[in-house]
Design a protein around this motif. Sequence first.
Motif, PDB file in Angstrom:
ATOM      1  N   THR A   1       0.685  -1.161   0.126  1.00  0.00           N
ATOM      2  CA  THR A   1       0.085   0.068  -0.012  1.00  0.00           C
ATOM      3  C   THR A   1       0.923   1.454  -0.092  1.00  0.00           C
ATOM      4  N   VAL A   2       0.879   2.015  -1.138  1.00  0.00           N
ATOM      5  CA  VAL A   2       1.577   3.283  -1.183  1.00  0.00           C
ATOM      6  C   VAL A   2       0.920   4.395  -1.733  1.00  0.00           C
ATOM      7  N   THR A   3       0.863   5.658  -0.976  1.00  0.00           N
ATOM      8  CA  THR A   3       0.268   6.604  -1.707  1.00  0.00           C
ATOM      9  C   THR A   3       1.282   7.869  -1.850  1.00  0.00           C
ATOM     10  N   THR A   4       1.215   8.528  -2.720  1.00  0.00           N
ATOM     11  CA  THR A   4       1.914   9.594  -3.044  1.00  0.00           C
ATOM     12  C   THR A   4       1.135  10.944  -2.729  1.00  0.00           C
ATOM     13  N   HIS A   5       2.015  12.210  -2.238  1.00  0.00           N
ATOM     14  CA  HIS A   5       1.229  13.285  -2.175  1.00  0.00           C
ATOM     15  C   HIS A   5       2.247  14.320  -2.511  1.00  0.00           C
ATOM     16  N   VAL A   6       1.921  15.211  -3.280  1.00  0.00           N
ATOM     17  CA  VAL A   6       2.675  16.267  -3.857  1.00  0.00           C
ATOM     18  C   VAL A   6       2.451  17.681  -3.165  1.00  0.00           C
ATOM     19  N   VAL A   7       3.458  18.396  -2.367  1.00  0.00           N
ATOM     20  CA  VAL A   7       3.164  19.427  -1.771  1.00  0.00           C
ATOM     21  C   VAL A   7       4.757  20.163  -1.408  1.00  0.00           C
ATOM     22  N   ASP A   8       4.382  21.432  -1.476  1.00  0.00           N
ATOM     23  CA  ASP A   8       5.544  22.187  -0.938  1.00  0.00           C
ATOM     24  C   ASP A   8       5.439  22.352   0.527  1.00  0.00           C
ATOM     25  N   LEU A   9       6.354  21.809   1.379  1.00  0.00           N
ATOM     26  CA  LEU A   9       5.880  21.893   2.833  1.00  0.00           C
ATOM     27  C   LEU A   9       6.429  23.293   3.643  1.00  0.00           C
ATOM     28  N   ARG A  10       6.747  24.446   2.637  1.00  0.00           N
ATOM     29  CA  ARG A  10       6.496  25.567   3.241  1.00  0.00           C
ATOM     30  C   ARG A  10       5.366  26.236   3.043  1.00  0.00           C
ATOM     31  N   ASP A  11       4.313  25.650   2.318  1.00  0.00           N
ATOM     32  CA  ASP A  11       3.044  26.247   2.318  1.00  0.00           C
ATOM     33  C   ASP A  11       2.189  25.529   3.505  1.00  0.00           C
ATOM     34  N   ASP A  12       1.904  26.242   4.593  1.00  0.00           N
ATOM     35  CA  ASP A  12       1.109  25.853   5.664  1.00  0.00           C
ATOM     36  C   ASP A  12      -0.273  25.311   5.012  1.00  0.00           C
ATOM     37  N   ASP A  13      -0.898  25.899   4.591  1.00  0.00           N
ATOM     38  CA  ASP A  13      -2.265  25.678   4.153  1.00  0.00           C
ATOM     39  C   ASP A  13      -2.311  24.587   3.526  1.00  0.00           C
ATOM     40  N   ALA A  14      -1.260  24.209   2.524  1.00  0.00           N
ATOM     41  CA  ALA A  14      -1.220  23.294   1.582  1.00  0.00           C
ATOM     42  C   ALA A  14      -0.948  21.738   2.550  1.00  0.00           C
ATOM     43  N   VAL A  15      -0.020  21.870   3.307  1.00  0.00           N
ATOM     44  CA  VAL A  15       0.367  20.832   4.273  1.00  0.00           C
ATOM     45  C   VAL A  15      -0.773  20.439   4.978  1.00  0.00           C
ATOM     46  N   GLU A  16      -1.986  21.346   5.436  1.00  0.00           N
ATOM     47  CA  GLU A  16      -2.803  20.835   6.078  1.00  0.00           C
ATOM     48  C   GLU A  16      -3.870  20.037   5.303  1.00  0.00           C
ATOM     49  N   VAL A  17      -3.825  20.410   3.982  1.00  0.00           N
ATOM     50  CA  VAL A  17      -4.699  19.694   3.117  1.00  0.00           C
ATOM     51  C   VAL A  17      -4.077  18.507   2.654  1.00  0.00           C
TER      52      VAL A  17
ATOM     53  N   SER B   1       5.720  22.220  10.241  1.00  0.00           N
ATOM     54  CA  SER B   1       4.453  22.120   9.495  1.00  0.00           C
ATOM     55  C   SER B   1       3.916  20.839   9.624  1.00  0.00           C
ATOM     56  N   ILE B   2       4.655  19.645   8.869  1.00  0.00           N
ATOM     57  CA  ILE B   2       3.755  18.284   8.510  1.00  0.00           C
ATOM     58  C   ILE B   2       3.687  17.699  10.076  1.00  0.00           C
ATOM     59  N   THR B   3       4.691  18.026  11.015  1.00  0.00           N
ATOM     60  CA  THR B   3       4.615  17.311  12.272  1.00  0.00           C
ATOM     61  C   THR B   3       3.269  17.782  12.850  1.00  0.00           C
ATOM     62  N   LYS B   4       3.023  19.102  12.975  1.00  0.00           N
ATOM     63  CA  LYS B   4       2.138  19.564  13.754  1.00  0.00           C
ATOM     64  C   LYS B   4       0.445  18.820  13.005  1.00  0.00           C
ATOM     65  N   ALA B   5       0.632  19.207  11.578  1.00  0.00           N
ATOM     66  CA  ALA B   5      -0.502  18.571  11.089  1.00  0.00           C
ATOM     67  C   ALA B   5      -0.907  17.111  11.103  1.00  0.00           C
ATOM     68  N   LEU B   6      -0.006  16.354  11.388  1.00  0.00           N
ATOM     69  CA  LEU B   6      -0.154  14.922  11.512  1.00  0.00           C
ATOM     70  C   LEU B   6      -0.085  14.547  12.904  1.00  0.00           C
ATOM     71  N   LEU B   7      -0.042  14.935  13.784  1.00  0.00           N
ATOM     72  CA  LEU B   7       0.187  14.765  15.227  1.00  0.00           C
ATOM     73  C   LEU B   7      -1.415  14.386  15.613  1.00  0.00           C
ATOM     74  N   PRO B   8      -2.331  15.052  15.549  1.00  0.00           N
ATOM     75  CA  PRO B   8      -3.534  14.778  16.103  1.00  0.00           C
ATOM     76  C   PRO B   8      -3.730  13.012  15.517  1.00  0.00           C
ATOM     77  N   ALA B   9      -3.590  12.736  14.334  1.00  0.00           N
ATOM     78  CA  ALA B   9      -3.912  11.346  14.013  1.00  0.00           C
ATOM     79  C   ALA B   9      -3.139  10.514  14.652  1.00  0.00           C
ATOM     80  N   MET B  10      -1.797  10.961  14.911  1.00  0.00           N
ATOM     81  CA  MET B  10      -0.822  10.071  15.501  1.00  0.00           C
ATOM     82  C   MET B  10      -1.215   9.720  16.811  1.00  0.00           C
ATOM     83  N   ARG B  11      -1.801  10.642  17.470  1.00  0.00           N
ATOM     84  CA  ARG B  11      -2.170  10.454  18.827  1.00  0.00           C
ATOM     85  C   ARG B  11      -3.421   9.766  19.023  1.00  0.00           C
ATOM     86  N   THR B  12      -4.186   9.221  17.948  1.00  0.00           N
ATOM     87  CA  THR B  12      -5.027   8.183  18.213  1.00  0.00           C
ATOM     88  C   THR B  12      -4.544   6.650  18.153  1.00  0.00           C
ATOM     89  N   MET B  13      -3.377   6.660  17.941  1.00  0.00           N
ATOM     90  CA  MET B  13      -2.729   5.269  17.879  1.00  0.00           C
ATOM     91  C   MET B  13      -2.202   5.045  19.327  1.00  0.00           C
TER      92      MET B  13
END
Length: 278
Positions: free
Chosen positions: A55-71, A119-131
């Motif tokens: 299972t592999v997914t790809t996600h193209v984003v500029d990590l400097r863009d906070d709004d795009a990181v959230e999406v 930015s990416i750490t902050k955005a993914l932390l809530p999902a990781m907290r559910t584990m």
Amino acid sequence: MPRLSLTGNTTVITGAASGMGAELARQLSAAGAHVALIDHDAEALASVANDLPGTVTTHVVDLRDDDAVEVTAAEVTSAHPRINALITCAGSSMLGSLEQLTMEEMRWLVDVNLWGTVSITKALLPAMRTMSAAHITHLASVYALAAPAGRIPYAMSKFAVRGFSEALRHELEGSSVSVGAVYPAGVRTGIILHGRYAAAIDPAVAARAASAQAAMYHTDPQNAAALIIRATERRKARAMVGKEARLIDTLVRLAPVGYWRPMRGPLRQATDTTTPVT
């Protein structure tokens, strides 16, 4: 702290289109982990993903863009309900002295290396907290332990990544999410050869310095990736990657002010950005 099982769960990898990120994706996929690959280079990212099993997914984003990181984080968590590891590999290098570098050049590197990681750490932390158990591994650098001449923006960005990792680890103490930083040195990924340099530097001089630095790298990316995966599985707070990292870590502990003196000679050509090429 119980060992983390990556098989059957999802590891998110930033900077996955090349270098260390791509090698981590290959090894984790082969071991049965699901992977979500993040990078700004869509073509290179697709090329890496096409060769991976499972299972592999790809996600193209500029990590400097906070709004795009959230999406992107929302897309990742929707596709992967069991994210128990994040490994941040996205980053670049920058060669030049303070007098040669512009503020814009230095801000660009800090945005990529530090704020993209935050930015990416902050955005993914809530999902990781559910584990019930999860781990965040930030790739710092041996230059987060010792700051060389000619690498001011890189060193200050990586020192900041180190500080972010340690503060976040303390903040999440007692939760299901642990945080660690790894300190690679001398890994043959090509980052220094493809990194940026100050526009004020003669390109031939920059190429000479980058080649001199690359010649000092001795650790295979495959071995480095295996060590990073092991550090993630063991939820290590701190791990050295490569013999140079272990040597520099020891040197800085022994000589926290004077460590540059023994480093100056070996790094002379790699940090010289002024002497013309003859």
